[in-house]
Design an enzyme around this catalytic site. Structure first.
Site, PDB file in Angstrom:
ATOM      1  N   GLN A 210       0.836  -1.203   0.000  1.00  0.00           N
ATOM      2  CA  GLN A 210       0.000   0.000   0.000  1.00  0.00           C
ATOM      3  C   GLN A 210       0.870   1.252   0.000  1.00  0.00           C
ATOM      4  O   GLN A 210       1.952   1.282   0.593  1.00  0.00           O
ATOM      5  CB  GLN A 210      -0.896   0.003   1.239  1.00  0.00           C
ATOM      6  CG  GLN A 210      -1.850  -1.174   1.339  1.00  0.00           C
ATOM      7  CD  GLN A 210      -3.052  -1.031   0.429  1.00  0.00           C
ATOM      8  OE1 GLN A 210      -3.161  -0.089  -0.344  1.00  0.00           O
ATOM      9  NE2 GLN A 210      -3.973  -1.976   0.505  1.00  0.00           N
ATOM     10  N   CYS A 331     -10.219  -2.165  -2.465  1.00  0.00           N
ATOM     11  CA  CYS A 331      -9.890  -0.814  -2.924  1.00  0.00           C
ATOM     12  C   CYS A 331     -10.945  -0.305  -3.900  1.00  0.00           C
ATOM     13  O   CYS A 331     -10.774   0.767  -4.492  1.00  0.00           O
ATOM     14  CB  CYS A 331      -8.507  -0.784  -3.569  1.00  0.00           C
ATOM     15  SG  CYS A 331      -8.344  -1.838  -5.026  1.00  0.00           S
TER      16      CYS A 331
END
Length: 371
Positions: A210, A331
């Protein structure tokens, strides 16, 4: 956050920049809740946020201009470079490293790729910074033409960037809007140590992590707490990457298996497990193919797929399996809602928004679904 590039109309990547940050977070929470409105009993915890600037641990810079005056940033509508070295999203170490990387382009005579004429060699410079302020740098090249010069001048780059630990060259020969190619040429080191909550993850050049370290750490902690509440004896972590979730979920007496298609990521995850002394195992395989071939299901499955979601085949397998819980890190709330709808026996009971991407509409949503 104020940005001179945005104000001048040079970069509009931060589409929500004019919106106050609190309003951004509220809008993301509302959007996710609206998409998951089919489950009215779902408990939403308060959103998790971090800094609204200086948070990106990765700089993905398009290289343009000339050898003597390179630009590191983005391309404009005509295919010419806009320099964004002062971008306020990057962590300070990345921000401070970009001038040295631009100087290295000139020193090593790396000709920037010119999109309109399809000439030149250097397409992108990709830089990552760890929580310990160490750097990994990747040069995305059209061919091997400049490799010898990069190697020759690498000592000078190390002198300019004392915290540089990993350098590689990625070969992307196609004229296409593709960030990188398959072949990676190692030039210095092999992995960047990424310490997250006491666990050292090892990022290889082509590994995914990330872009927001602080919020990613909060995501792993929250996931581990929810899984501990469910108290499973067996866990599968699909799309496990370098093992972020799996390594945080490992406990004595709990069987944890991570599955990832990237050989580099699996190798890194195994090294992290060995160093941490945890019993998590990692398999190199396509998540759907691996899981649907198993004769029995675990107590809990973690899925952290790309934006396309887990898809109908994996969702159908989970629906008809004996899995008691699914921890879904998404996401893309749209595909999250679609996948949850395809598993009606697994009811979402807990959810939380993690704002990995301030100044944009993107968000990460963590959901626990139970049978």
């Amino acid at each position: 956050m104020r940005c001179g590039y945005y104000d001048a109309g040079l970069c509009r990547s931060c589409t929500w920049l004019p919106t106050p940050y609190a309003a951004q977070v509220e809008a993301k929470q509302r959007h996710a809740a609206d998409l998951l409105a089919a489950w009215p009993d779902l408990t939403w915890l308060p959103p998790v946020t971090g800094p609204e600037e200086g948070f990106r641990n990765k700089a993905k810079m398009v290289v343009a201009g000339t050898v003597d005056e390179p630009t590191l940033g983005i391309l404009d509508a005509t295919g010419h470079g806009t320099d964004l070295r002062e971008c306020g999203l990057h962590e300070p170490v990345l921000h401070d490293a970009l001038p040295a990387l631009a100087a290295f382009v000139t020193r090593a005579r790396l000709t920037p790729y010119h999109v309109p004429t399809r000439t030149g060699e250097l397409k992108h410079v990709l830089a990552t910074v760890s929580p310990d302020r160490e750097l990994m740098v990747r040069f995305v090249l059209r061919s091997t033409e400049s490799l010898a010069r990069i190697r020759k001048h690498l000592p000078s780059l190390r002198a300019d960037l004392p915290h540089l630990r990993v350098v590689s060259a990625n070969l992307q020969p196609r004229h296409a809007a593709v960030l990188e190619g398959e072949h990676e040429e190692p030039l210095l080191g092999d992995s960047l140590a990424f310490r997250v909550d006491g666990i050292t993850l090892h990022l290889r050049p082509q590994s995914f992590f990330q872009t927001n370290t602080a919020v990613a750490a909060a995501l792993y902690r929250e996931g581990a707490a929810w899984v501990d509440d469910a108290d499973p004896t067996s866990v599968w972590d699909l799309y496990c990457g370098v093992g972020g979730f799996a390594l945080h979920l490992a406990r004595p007496g709990r069987d944890v298996v991570g599955v990832e298609v990237s050989a580099q990521a699996v190798e890194a995850a195994r090294l992290s497990a060995e160093e941490a002394g945890v019993t998590a195992r990692f398999e190199e395989a396509d998540a759907t193919t691996w899981m649907t071939a198993r004769p029995a299901a675990p107590d809990l499955v973690v899925v952290n797929p790309p934006r396309r979601g887990i898809g109908p085949e994996l969702a159908a397998w989970l629906e008809r399996s004996a899995v008691r819980h699914v921890l879904y890190s998404s996401c893309n709330p749209t595909t999250l809602a679609r996948d949850l709808a395809a598993m009606p026996s697994l009811t979402p009971v807990r959810a939380r928004v993690f704002d990995m991407f301030p100044q944009t509409a993107h968000q990460e949503v963590l959901v626990l679904a139970s049978r």
